[in-house]
Design a protein around this motif. Structure first.
Motif, PDB file in Angstrom:
ATOM      1  N   ASP A   1      42.376 -16.974   6.074  1.00  0.00           N
ATOM      2  CA  ASP A   1      41.225 -17.062   5.179  1.00  0.00           C
ATOM      3  C   ASP A   1      39.944 -16.651   5.906  1.00  0.00           C
ATOM      4  OD1 ASP A   1      41.355 -19.328   6.769  1.00  0.00           O
ATOM      5  OD2 ASP A   1      40.683 -20.710   5.203  1.00  0.00           O
ATOM      6  N   TYR A   2      39.775 -17.073   7.162  1.00  0.00           N
ATOM      7  CA  TYR A   2      38.609 -16.640   7.917  1.00  0.00           C
ATOM      8  C   TYR A   2      38.638 -15.126   8.132  1.00  0.00           C
ATOM      9  CZ  TYR A   2      37.432 -21.487   9.161  1.00  0.00           C
ATOM     10  OH  TYR A   2      37.075 -22.804   9.134  1.00  0.00           O
ATOM     11  N   LEU A   3      39.787 -14.606   8.511  1.00  0.00           N
ATOM     12  CA  LEU A   3      39.925 -13.181   8.783  1.00  0.00           C
ATOM     13  C   LEU A   3      39.549 -12.334   7.580  1.00  0.00           C
ATOM     14  CD1 LEU A   3      40.973 -10.638  10.264  1.00  0.00           C
ATOM     15  CD2 LEU A   3      43.290 -11.308   9.577  1.00  0.00           C
ATOM     16  N   PHE A   4      40.166 -12.600   6.440  1.00  0.00           N
ATOM     17  CA  PHE A   4      39.961 -11.744   5.278  1.00  0.00           C
ATOM     18  C   PHE A   4      38.621 -11.994   4.595  1.00  0.00           C
ATOM     19  CE2 PHE A   4      44.593 -11.660   5.811  1.00  0.00           C
ATOM     20  CZ  PHE A   4      44.770 -10.283   5.905  1.00  0.00           C
ATOM     21  N   ASP A   5      38.139 -13.232   4.639  1.00  0.00           N
ATOM     22  CA  ASP A   5      36.809 -13.498   4.102  1.00  0.00           C
ATOM     23  C   ASP A   5      35.747 -12.804   4.949  1.00  0.00           C
ATOM     24  OD1 ASP A   5      37.861 -14.962   2.067  1.00  0.00           O
ATOM     25  OD2 ASP A   5      37.207 -16.924   2.799  1.00  0.00           O
TER      26      ASP A   5
ATOM     27  N   VAL B   1      45.959 -10.078  14.985  1.00  0.00           N
ATOM     28  CA  VAL B   1      45.768 -10.074  13.536  1.00  0.00           C
ATOM     29  C   VAL B   1      45.941  -8.706  12.902  1.00  0.00           C
ATOM     30  CG1 VAL B   1      44.167 -12.011  13.754  1.00  0.00           C
ATOM     31  CG2 VAL B   1      43.256  -9.688  13.616  1.00  0.00           C
ATOM     32  N   THR B   2      46.043  -7.652  13.716  1.00  0.00           N
ATOM     33  CA  THR B   2      46.102  -6.296  13.165  1.00  0.00           C
ATOM     34  C   THR B   2      47.258  -6.124  12.191  1.00  0.00           C
ATOM     35  OG1 THR B   2      45.094  -5.379  15.163  1.00  0.00           O
ATOM     36  CG2 THR B   2      46.281  -3.857  13.724  1.00  0.00           C
ATOM     37  N   ARG B   3      48.445  -6.561  12.590  1.00  0.00           N
ATOM     38  CA  ARG B   3      49.618  -6.403  11.734  1.00  0.00           C
ATOM     39  C   ARG B   3      49.463  -7.174  10.433  1.00  0.00           C
ATOM     40  NH1 ARG B   3      52.783  -2.039  12.393  1.00  0.00           N
ATOM     41  NH2 ARG B   3      53.046  -1.606  14.618  1.00  0.00           N
ATOM     42  N   ARG B   4      48.793  -8.325  10.488  1.00  0.00           N
ATOM     43  CA  ARG B   4      48.618  -9.124   9.273  1.00  0.00           C
ATOM     44  C   ARG B   4      47.702  -8.410   8.288  1.00  0.00           C
ATOM     45  NH1 ARG B   4      47.500 -13.716  12.687  1.00  0.00           N
ATOM     46  NH2 ARG B   4      45.646 -14.226  11.474  1.00  0.00           N
ATOM     47  N   VAL B   5      46.682  -7.744   8.800  1.00  0.00           N
ATOM     48  CA  VAL B   5      45.790  -6.981   7.928  1.00  0.00           C
ATOM     49  C   VAL B   5      46.554  -5.841   7.267  1.00  0.00           C
ATOM     50  CG1 VAL B   5      43.792  -5.439   7.888  1.00  0.00           C
ATOM     51  CG2 VAL B   5      43.696  -7.559   9.186  1.00  0.00           C
ATOM     52  N   ILE B   6      47.316  -5.110   8.057  1.00  0.00           N
ATOM     53  CA  ILE B   6      48.093  -3.993   7.505  1.00  0.00           C
ATOM     54  C   ILE B   6      49.078  -4.496   6.459  1.00  0.00           C
ATOM     55  CG2 ILE B   6      49.821  -2.245   8.067  1.00  0.00           C
ATOM     56  CD1 ILE B   6      48.429  -2.023  10.821  1.00  0.00           C
ATOM     57  N   ALA B   7      49.772  -5.576   6.775  1.00  0.00           N
ATOM     58  CA  ALA B   7      50.766  -6.112   5.844  1.00  0.00           C
ATOM     59  C   ALA B   7      50.103  -6.579   4.561  1.00  0.00           C
ATOM     60  CB  ALA B   7      51.522  -7.266   6.494  1.00  0.00           C
ATOM     61  N   ARG B   8      48.933  -7.182   4.678  1.00  0.00           N
ATOM     62  CA  ARG B   8      48.254  -7.704   3.485  1.00  0.00           C
ATOM     63  C   ARG B   8      47.758  -6.581   2.600  1.00  0.00           C
ATOM     64  NH1 ARG B   8      49.208 -12.771   2.030  1.00  0.00           N
ATOM     65  NH2 ARG B   8      48.616 -13.569   4.067  1.00  0.00           N
ATOM     66  N   PHE B   9      47.206  -5.540   3.218  1.00  0.00           N
ATOM     67  CA  PHE B   9      46.789  -4.377   2.446  1.00  0.00           C
ATOM     68  C   PHE B   9      47.993  -3.752   1.749  1.00  0.00           C
ATOM     69  CE2 PHE B   9      42.641  -3.956   4.573  1.00  0.00           C
ATOM     70  CZ  PHE B   9      41.891  -3.402   3.559  1.00  0.00           C
ATOM     71  N   ALA B  10      49.060  -3.547   2.511  1.00  0.00           N
ATOM     72  CA  ALA B  10      50.230  -2.853   1.976  1.00  0.00           C
ATOM     73  C   ALA B  10      50.886  -3.636   0.855  1.00  0.00           C
ATOM     74  CB  ALA B  10      51.243  -2.594   3.090  1.00  0.00           C
TER      75      ALA B  10
END
Length: 231
Positions: free
Chosen positions: A77-81, A118-127
């Motif tokens: 939540d902190y990352l994406f917010d 966190v890089t992979r989590r961002v990619i996975a969330r976008f995808a």
């Protein structure tokens, strides 16, 4: 913690610490008064959290710093917010001194960066193109929190049609190569060394790639590369 950060950054030789703030409201005021190139922003602070402070600093047309969120909390939540608020980087406080210095330099150069964790989590969330739980909306959904691009105007331009399109932009061989390295989380300087070309040339290639993809930023380009199997 701030004193430690100041010592680390000033010891780099090419970085000047313009000021400090102990609260979110102070950070907003300092950014407006000092006009820094880069702001290192915490998340949990008195009177205004770092997410709201980031949002207000970015909204100020007279100030345009790159904001790197540096936090102890490795939370989605902190990352994406933070990214939704306009931060260009996300770094954890367990990063080494050289990583903090590198993060400030990368942000000052106009590049985005994410902690490797966190890089992979961002990619996975976008995808995945699914809602992300936020502090305001723990269950996710379109009424709160950060959402990956699900419409052409979010992250990609309409011409790029990033979601489910067969349209493939005409990248040159060099641009495709640069895109692959961007998708590996390399900075412009690292790409320049890898390809034995100038950093200014890399910036030109990255700009051309973003324009051809209709991508808003490097994160969107990384997502495109992973979706298309280019990374």
């Amino acid at each position: 913690m701030r004193a430690g950060f100041r010592m680390i950054l000033e010891s780099a030789g090419d970085i000047v610490v313009a000021g400090e703030a102990s609260t979110g409201a102070e950070a907003v005021a300092a950014a407006s008064a000092l006009r820094p190139d880069v702001v290192c922003m915490d998340v949990q602070m008195p009177d205004m959290d770092g997410i709201e402070a980031t949002r207000r600093i970015i909204a100020d047309p007279a100030s345009s710093p790159a904001i790197v969120v540096v936090t102890t909390f490795d939370r989605d939540d902190y990352l994406f917010d933070a990214l939704a608020a306009g931060a260009t980087g996300f770094l954890l406080k367990n990063a080494g001194p050289e990583e903090l210095v590198s993060a400030v330099r990368v942000a000052a150069a106009g590049d985005a960066l994410l902690a490797p964790e966190v890089t992979r989590r961002v990619i996975a969330r976008f995808a995945a193109a699914t809602p992300v739980p936020s502090r305001e909306n723990p269950s996710g959904g379109r009424d709160g929190g950060w959402h990956p691009p699900s419409r052409p105007s979010e992250g990609f331009s309409r011409d790029a049609r990033a979601e489910g399109s067969t349209v493939r932009p005409e990248l040159t061989d060099r641009e495709a190569e640069v895109l692959r390295l961007v998708a590996q989380a390399l900075s412009n300087a690292e790409i320049a060394r890898r390809l034995y070309i100038g950093e200014a040339t890399v910036k030109t290639h990255v700009s051309n790639v973003l324009q051809k993809l209709g991508a808003r930023d490097r994160v969107a380009a990384v997502v495109y590369a992973h979706r298309r199997g280019l990374a």
